[in-house]
Design a protein around this motif. Structure first.
Motif, PDB file in Angstrom:
ATOM      1  N   VAL A 130       1.542   5.236   1.042  1.00 28.74           N
ATOM      2  CA  VAL A 130       1.212   6.370   1.904  1.00 28.74           C
ATOM      3  C   VAL A 130       1.864   7.587   1.253  1.00 28.74           C
ATOM      4  CG1 VAL A 130       1.460   7.401   4.191  1.00 28.74           C
ATOM      5  CG2 VAL A 130       1.158   4.923   3.968  1.00 28.74           C
ATOM      6  N   PHE A 154       3.580  -0.999   3.729  1.00 30.34           N
ATOM      7  CA  PHE A 154       3.327   0.354   3.227  1.00 30.34           C
ATOM      8  C   PHE A 154       4.624   0.940   2.691  1.00 30.34           C
ATOM      9  CE2 PHE A 154       0.422  -0.495   6.723  1.00 30.34           C
ATOM     10  CZ  PHE A 154      -0.814  -0.140   6.175  1.00 30.34           C
ATOM     11  N   GLU A 201      -3.233   7.347  10.376  1.00 34.87           N
ATOM     12  CA  GLU A 201      -3.839   7.565   9.057  1.00 34.87           C
ATOM     13  C   GLU A 201      -4.346   6.269   8.434  1.00 34.87           C
ATOM     14  OE1 GLU A 201      -1.501   9.781   6.264  1.00 34.87           O
ATOM     15  OE2 GLU A 201      -1.302  11.486   7.611  1.00 34.87           O
ATOM     16  N   GLU A 202      -3.664   5.170   8.706  1.00 34.61           N
ATOM     17  CA  GLU A 202      -4.056   3.893   8.117  1.00 34.61           C
ATOM     18  C   GLU A 202      -5.067   3.137   8.983  1.00 34.61           C
ATOM     19  OE1 GLU A 202      -3.363   2.979   5.037  1.00 34.61           O
ATOM     20  OE2 GLU A 202      -2.331   4.905   4.851  1.00 34.61           O
ATOM     21  N   VAL A 223       1.496   7.610  10.550  1.00 31.61           N
ATOM     22  CA  VAL A 223       1.124   6.577   9.575  1.00 31.61           C
ATOM     23  C   VAL A 223       0.154   5.588  10.209  1.00 31.61           C
ATOM     24  CG1 VAL A 223       1.935   4.672   8.145  1.00 31.61           C
ATOM     25  CG2 VAL A 223       3.271   6.772   8.265  1.00 31.61           C
ATOM     26  N   LYS A 243       0.857  -1.180   0.000  1.00 26.52           N
ATOM     27  CA  LYS A 243       0.000   0.000   0.000  1.00 26.52           C
ATOM     28  C   LYS A 243       0.891   1.227   0.000  1.00 26.52           C
ATOM     29  CE  LYS A 243      -3.579  -2.370   2.613  1.00 26.52           C
ATOM     30  NZ  LYS A 243      -4.375  -2.386   3.850  1.00 26.52           N
ATOM     31  N   GLN A 286       0.752  -6.138   6.894  1.00 24.31           N
ATOM     32  CA  GLN A 286       0.529  -5.139   5.859  1.00 24.31           C
ATOM     33  C   GLN A 286       1.871  -4.447   5.564  1.00 24.31           C
ATOM     34  OE1 GLN A 286      -3.141  -2.640   6.286  1.00 24.31           O
ATOM     35  NE2 GLN A 286      -3.132  -3.506   8.348  1.00 24.31           N
TER      36      GLN A 286
END
Length: 73
Positions: free
Chosen positions: A6, A67, A21-22, A18, A4, A65
């Motif tokens: 950012v 980023f 925000e995620e 981060v 993903k 995950q």
């Protein structure tokens, strides 16, 4: 594991920002607890500093995950 993105407009973003925000944590106050309970990697190295600055090109791995930090163009 999908990558993903950012996107940031500033020179850097903190690890706590981060995570917020995620949607991984709800508030900045949860960051300290979260980082004590979960393994987070920045550029494949374990990181526990919630104020760690992430710059474009950095890779963050948390809770299965991944980023990538990118600069807004």
């Amino acid at each position: 594991m999908s990558l993903k993105t950012v996107v940031i407009s500033q020179p850097y973003i903190t690890l706590t920002q981060v995570l917020k925000e995620e949607g991984i944590i709800g508030t900045g106050g949860q960051a300290k607890w979260f980082l004590q309970e979960n393994v987070v990697f920045v550029n494949h190295e374990a990181e526990q500093r919630r104020g760690r600055k992430l710059y474009p090109g950095d890779i963050l791995e948390v809770l299965d995950q991944t980023f990538e930090i990118q600069k807004q163009v």
